[in-house]
Design an enzyme around this catalytic site. Sequence first.
Site, PDB file in Angstrom:
ATOM      1  N   LYS A   1      -0.326   4.628  -4.388  1.00 28.50           N
ATOM      2  CA  LYS A   1       0.522   3.754  -3.575  1.00 28.50           C
ATOM      3  C   LYS A   1       0.712   2.422  -4.306  1.00 28.50           C
ATOM      4  O   LYS A   1      -0.232   1.916  -4.931  1.00 28.50           O
ATOM      5  CB  LYS A   1      -0.121   3.535  -2.209  1.00 28.50           C
ATOM      6  CG  LYS A   1       0.753   2.785  -1.212  1.00 28.50           C
ATOM      7  CD  LYS A   1       0.078   2.672   0.160  1.00 28.50           C
ATOM      8  CE  LYS A   1       0.916   1.878   1.133  1.00 28.50           C
ATOM      9  NZ  LYS A   1       0.285   1.752   2.466  1.00 28.50           N
TER      10      LYS A   1
ATOM     11  N   SER B   1       2.969   3.131   6.496  1.00 29.82           N
ATOM     12  CA  SER B   1       3.670   2.529   5.389  1.00 29.82           C
ATOM     13  C   SER B   1       3.594   3.342   4.098  1.00 29.82           C
ATOM     14  O   SER B   1       4.359   3.083   3.177  1.00 29.82           O
ATOM     15  CB  SER B   1       3.136   1.114   5.139  1.00 29.82           C
ATOM     16  OG  SER B   1       1.802   1.149   4.703  1.00 29.82           O
TER      17      SER B   1
ATOM     18  N   SER C   1      -1.364   3.718   8.360  1.00 28.65           N
ATOM     19  CA  SER C   1      -0.412   3.972   7.272  1.00 28.65           C
ATOM     20  C   SER C   1      -0.695   5.198   6.421  1.00 28.65           C
ATOM     21  O   SER C   1       0.094   5.526   5.544  1.00 28.65           O
ATOM     22  CB  SER C   1      -0.331   2.753   6.356  1.00 28.65           C
ATOM     23  OG  SER C   1       0.362   1.727   7.000  1.00 28.65           O
TER      24      SER C   1
END
Lengths: 458, 94
Positions: A60, A137, A162
Site C-alpha cells: 500500500k 482505503s 481499511s
Amino acid sequence: MKISEFILEVKSGNIDKEDYINKVIDEAKKINKEYNYFNTIIEKPVINKGKLNGLPVSVKDCICVKDIESTAGSKILKGYAPLFNATAVQNSIDNGAVIIGKTSQDEFGFGGFNINVGIDFKIPLNPFDTERVTGGSSGGAAGYTQKTKFAHFAIAESTGGSIVNPASFCGVVGLCPTYGLVSRYGLIDYANSLDKIGIMAKNVEDAVTALNIIKGYDKKDSTSIKDTIDLTKFLNKDVKGLKIGVIKESLKVDKPVNKAVWNAIKDLEKLGIKYKEISLPLTYKYGIACYYLLAMTEASTNLAKYCGMRYGLHEELKGNFNEYFSQVRSLGFGKEVKRRIILGTFARMAGFRDAYYLKAAKVRTLITQEYRGLFKKFDILLSPTMPVIAPKFLDTLKLTPLQNYMMDILTVGPNLAGLPHMTIPCGQEKGMPIGLMLIADHLKESKLIQVAGAYERK
Amino acid sequence: MKIDNELILNVAKNARLNLTEDEISEFLPQLKEILESFSKIDKVNTKGIDPSFQPIEIKNVYRDDEIGKCLSQEEALKNTQHKKEGYFKGPKVI
C-alpha cells in the site's frame, strides 16, 4: 496458485523467478490501465533470496519502500522516495519477496470507498463491476489481489476498517492483526493509536503465510508486541466446540448481506461451532463518533509535518514561514484531508478538547471493555464486514461526509479496541461479493485462522 | 456552540490551511452536521473511567544513551529541493 504451491514450483524448477516476475509486471501494467490499482509499478523489481522464492508482493502506498516513490496517495508527498524500508516490507524482502509496486488508496487512508484520492491520482475501479467502488482505503490492494492470476500477497493498512472493507467489496481475504503485532515503523501514519499493518490475499492460507512473515517484535516501534507464535499451525485445527457470538446490531443491514451471513453461520454450525446472538450496544451507538473524533485529532497532528520543506511537494520559497507552509498545504491536500484536519484541529483546541477528544478517549475504554467482556464467553464475534455490497460511484456522490463515515459502523469497533479481525467471502448479490467478518480477542489471531480456515475448506 | 465562518477560519489558520470561499461554504454545513452527530458521546457516563490513548497496555521502552547509526547529512537532504551548504533552506522566519 497458492503461495505454498508457488514456492514448491520454483524449488522444483518449474517456475523461473525472473520470467515469472516479468509476466507479473506486464499483467500489473495491463490491469492498471483499466482499473488504477497502482500508484507506482516497479519496472525492474529486485529479486531477493529467501524462503518465499521470489514471490510478488504489493505494498500500500502509505508504507515506505526504499527508493520507491511513497505518497500515501497524496500530492503533498509527490516525489518522496524513502531512505529506508518499513519493517513489514523489510521482513518480506528478507524472506525472499519481490516488491512489485505501490497500491492506490484514499489520500492518507481517509475514506471507505477509495474515492477520496489525492489531487492528480486516479480512483480504482471494482474488479467485478467498473461502475462500482473497490472500497477503501486499501482499494488498490484489494482490487489487484482479486484481479491478478499470479501468486501474490498485498501488504495493506487499516485504521478504522481499511483492510476488511475493500477486501470484502472485492471478494478477497483481509486480515488485520492485533494492534502492535506488526511493526508500524515506516508507515506514513494516519492515527498512531489505531493504525495496523495487515494483509490481503486470495485465500486464508496465503493470508496466514504472509502475516507470519511480516509480524514480529521491532525495537523501532515502541508499541510493538513480543510474539513469536507460528500462525500456520492453526490452519487445519478442528473447530468443534468453539463458541461464536453473533452481533445482533450488525444484522440490521441490506437483506442479501443479512442472508449471506446467516447462511455462513449455519455452515459454521454444521462444522460443530456453537453460536449465540449477543449485543454491543455502546459500540454500535457511539463507535462512529468515538472513532472519528480520535482518528481526526491524531491525523491533524500527524499531518502537521507536511510543509513543503524537507520532502514531497515544494513551491518557490516566498513569504514568511506561516505563509509558505499554508500555501503548500493548501495546494497539496485534497478536500477530505482538509475537512479532517479542520475537524481534528477543532477537537483538540483549548476549550473543546475535554468535550471531544478526551471524552472520546474515555468512551474508547468503555468500548474496549464491552468487547473484552464478551471474549470471556466467546472465542469469536461475528458480523457482516460491510452493511452493503460495493456501491456504484453515482450513488456515493449523493452521500454527505457524515453518511460516508456511517458506512464504517461495522468495522470501527474492532479497530478502536485493537482487536484482530478478518474478512472472508461468504456469498454474492448481483454478482458482487459479500464479506463475513470474524473478530477475536487481543493476540488470538489463531482463532480467526482456525475458523476462517475451516469455513473456507467446507 | 456556534459553528460559523469565523470559527472555521480560526481553526484553519491554526492548522495552516488557506481555505477558499467555495471550500468554506461547502464545509460549513458538513462540519455542523458532523459535530452535531458526534456530540452525542456527551451522553455516555464516563465517570471514573480513564481515557485510552492506546488499545493495548504498553510500557515505556528505554535504551542506553549510546550513539547509533543514523542518516548522513547527504541522505537527509536527498528529498528536498530547498537546501544550501548542507542545510535545509526554509522560508523567512522574521
